[in-house]
Motif scaffolding. Structure first.
Motif, PDB file in Angstrom:
ATOM      1  N   ILE A 109      15.925  -8.190 -27.834  1.00  0.00           N
ATOM      2  CA  ILE A 109      15.518  -9.162 -26.814  1.00  0.00           C
ATOM      3  C   ILE A 109      16.132 -10.524 -27.092  1.00  0.00           C
ATOM      4  CG2 ILE A 109      13.556 -10.456 -25.881  1.00  0.00           C
ATOM      5  CD1 ILE A 109      11.911  -7.826 -26.119  1.00  0.00           C
ATOM      6  N   VAL A 110      16.103 -10.949 -28.346  1.00  0.00           N
ATOM      7  CA  VAL A 110      16.651 -12.262 -28.696  1.00  0.00           C
ATOM      8  C   VAL A 110      18.173 -12.287 -28.528  1.00  0.00           C
ATOM      9  CG1 VAL A 110      16.984 -13.893 -30.607  1.00  0.00           C
ATOM     10  CG2 VAL A 110      14.714 -12.930 -30.153  1.00  0.00           C
ATOM     11  N   SER A 111      18.846 -11.210 -28.857  1.00  0.00           N
ATOM     12  CA  SER A 111      20.310 -11.213 -28.779  1.00  0.00           C
ATOM     13  C   SER A 111      20.855 -10.829 -27.408  1.00  0.00           C
ATOM     14  CB  SER A 111      20.911 -10.304 -29.853  1.00  0.00           C
ATOM     15  OG  SER A 111      20.542  -8.965 -29.631  1.00  0.00           O
ATOM     16  N   LYS A 112      20.155  -9.966 -26.693  1.00  0.00           N
ATOM     17  CA  LYS A 112      20.671  -9.465 -25.412  1.00  0.00           C
ATOM     18  C   LYS A 112      19.859  -9.931 -24.202  1.00  0.00           C
ATOM     19  CE  LYS A 112      23.586  -6.630 -27.519  1.00  0.00           C
ATOM     20  NZ  LYS A 112      24.869  -7.115 -27.903  1.00  0.00           N
ATOM     21  N   GLY A 113      18.631 -10.402 -24.437  1.00  0.00           N
ATOM     22  CA  GLY A 113      17.805 -10.893 -23.339  1.00  0.00           C
ATOM     23  C   GLY A 113      16.962  -9.857 -22.633  1.00  0.00           C
ATOM     24  N   SER A 114      16.998  -8.610 -23.132  1.00  0.00           N
ATOM     25  CA  SER A 114      16.240  -7.547 -22.470  1.00  0.00           C
ATOM     26  C   SER A 114      15.727  -6.532 -23.484  1.00  0.00           C
ATOM     27  CB  SER A 114      17.142  -6.837 -21.453  1.00  0.00           C
ATOM     28  OG  SER A 114      18.218  -6.214 -22.131  1.00  0.00           O
ATOM     29  N   TRP A 115      14.838  -5.675 -23.011  1.00  0.00           N
ATOM     30  CA  TRP A 115      14.354  -4.578 -23.854  1.00  0.00           C
ATOM     31  C   TRP A 115      15.529  -3.674 -24.211  1.00  0.00           C
ATOM     32  CZ3 TRP A 115       9.411  -4.593 -25.502  1.00  0.00           C
ATOM     33  CH2 TRP A 115       8.461  -5.313 -24.768  1.00  0.00           C
ATOM     34  N   PRO A 116      15.520  -3.081 -25.407  1.00  0.00           N
ATOM     35  CA  PRO A 116      16.544  -2.076 -25.707  1.00  0.00           C
ATOM     36  C   PRO A 116      16.438  -0.951 -24.668  1.00  0.00           C
ATOM     37  CG  PRO A 116      15.302  -2.627 -27.692  1.00  0.00           C
ATOM     38  CD  PRO A 116      14.601  -3.274 -26.539  1.00  0.00           C
ATOM     39  N   PRO A 117      17.553  -0.383 -24.245  1.00  0.00           N
ATOM     40  CA  PRO A 117      17.514   0.651 -23.202  1.00  0.00           C
ATOM     41  C   PRO A 117      16.612   1.840 -23.545  1.00  0.00           C
ATOM     42  CG  PRO A 117      19.789   0.044 -23.701  1.00  0.00           C
ATOM     43  CD  PRO A 117      18.918  -0.668 -24.684  1.00  0.00           C
ATOM     44  N   ASP A 118      16.487   2.147 -24.826  1.00  0.00           N
ATOM     45  CA  ASP A 118      15.684   3.301 -25.215  1.00  0.00           C
ATOM     46  C   ASP A 118      14.265   2.941 -25.646  1.00  0.00           C
ATOM     47  OD1 ASP A 118      16.531   1.989 -27.506  1.00  0.00           O
ATOM     48  OD2 ASP A 118      16.860   3.836 -28.648  1.00  0.00           O
ATOM     49  N   ALA A 119      13.895   1.681 -25.556  1.00  0.00           N
ATOM     50  CA  ALA A 119      12.543   1.263 -25.934  1.00  0.00           C
ATOM     51  C   ALA A 119      11.571   1.635 -24.821  1.00  0.00           C
ATOM     52  CB  ALA A 119      12.495  -0.246 -26.188  1.00  0.00           C
ATOM     53  N   ARG A 120      10.363   1.938 -25.205  1.00  0.00           N
ATOM     54  CA  ARG A 120       9.308   2.243 -24.235  1.00  0.00           C
ATOM     55  C   ARG A 120       8.439   1.007 -24.098  1.00  0.00           C
ATOM     56  NH1 ARG A 120       8.739   7.970 -23.842  1.00  0.00           N
ATOM     57  NH2 ARG A 120       7.464   7.448 -22.031  1.00  0.00           N
ATOM     58  N   TRP A 121       8.161   0.610 -22.869  1.00  0.00           N
ATOM     59  CA  TRP A 121       7.337  -0.553 -22.608  1.00  0.00           C
ATOM     60  C   TRP A 121       6.652  -0.398 -21.255  1.00  0.00           C
ATOM     61  CZ3 TRP A 121       8.790  -3.361 -18.300  1.00  0.00           C
ATOM     62  CH2 TRP A 121      10.084  -3.161 -17.828  1.00  0.00           C
ATOM     63  N   VAL A 122       5.582  -1.143 -21.073  1.00  0.00           N
ATOM     64  CA  VAL A 122       4.859  -1.131 -19.797  1.00  0.00           C
ATOM     65  C   VAL A 122       4.658  -2.557 -19.327  1.00  0.00           C
ATOM     66  CG1 VAL A 122       3.670   1.069 -20.246  1.00  0.00           C
ATOM     67  CG2 VAL A 122       2.572  -1.076 -20.878  1.00  0.00           C
ATOM     68  N   ALA A 123       4.662  -2.711 -18.009  1.00  0.00           N
ATOM     69  CA  ALA A 123       4.372  -4.019 -17.408  1.00  0.00           C
ATOM     70  C   ALA A 123       2.858  -4.157 -17.271  1.00  0.00           C
ATOM     71  CB  ALA A 123       5.041  -4.135 -16.053  1.00  0.00           C
ATOM     72  N   ASP A 124       2.323  -5.291 -17.631  1.00  0.00           N
ATOM     73  CA  ASP A 124       0.896  -5.559 -17.536  1.00  0.00           C
ATOM     74  C   ASP A 124       0.569  -6.363 -16.284  1.00  0.00           C
ATOM     75  OD1 ASP A 124       0.249  -4.257 -20.008  1.00  0.00           O
ATOM     76  OD2 ASP A 124       1.144  -5.958 -21.029  1.00  0.00           O
ATOM     77  N   ARG A 125       1.533  -6.541 -15.418  1.00  0.00           N
ATOM     78  CA  ARG A 125       1.356  -7.335 -14.199  1.00  0.00           C
ATOM     79  C   ARG A 125       0.539  -6.587 -13.185  1.00  0.00           C
ATOM     80  NH1 ARG A 125       6.574  -7.716 -15.871  1.00  0.00           N
ATOM     81  NH2 ARG A 125       7.020  -9.744 -16.741  1.00  0.00           N
TER      82      ARG A 125
END
Length: 125
Positions: A109-125
């Motif tokens: 995130i710090v180097s590329k500005g986004s989640w790693p393509p293979d990372a799992r994440w959910v939006a809490d919005r």
């Protein structure tokens, strides 16, 4: 332009891409288990850990419920997540990731500005 990131501890100098993980690991080693980074674009990145697992959250702006890294299928829960306020939290393991994965996510995130393509994440919005 890649955004720059500051550790929210009163620092005024951006943390370098090369040292962000060293800074995070040093803070954890000193018992500072909650770390917030703020970006030049107004985003915030939070890491709260119990030294084995971590809650990693990315917020687009102040007041945003954000997104967080997940470990689908992880069983149980873990405690010992100590916030800077002194509050101790417990989270389901599926809402946290192993500390090594947390470091990998933060680095990306710090180097590329986004989640790693293979990372799992959910939006809490």
């Amino acid at each position: 332009m890649i955004e720059s990131w500051l550790i929210d501890d009163g620092s005024t100098a951006p943390v370098s891409l090369e040292t962000v993980l060293e800074v995070l690991q040093a803070r954890i080693g000193r018992g500072q288990l909650e770390t917030w980074l703020s970006s030049s674009s107004g985003r915030a990145l939070a890491v709260v850990t119990n030294t084995e697992r971590a809650m990693v959250m990315l917020l687009e702006e102040e007041g945003d419920p954000g997104e967080h890294a997940v470990d689908p299928g992880a069983n149980g829960s873990s405690e010992g997540f100590m916030l800077a306020s002194g509050q101790h939290d417990e989270y389901p393991n599926e809402d946290t990731v192993p500390i090594g994965e947390a470091f990998r996510i933060v680095d990306h995130i710090v180097s590329k500005g986004s989640w790693p393509p293979d990372a799992r994440w959910v939006a809490d919005r």
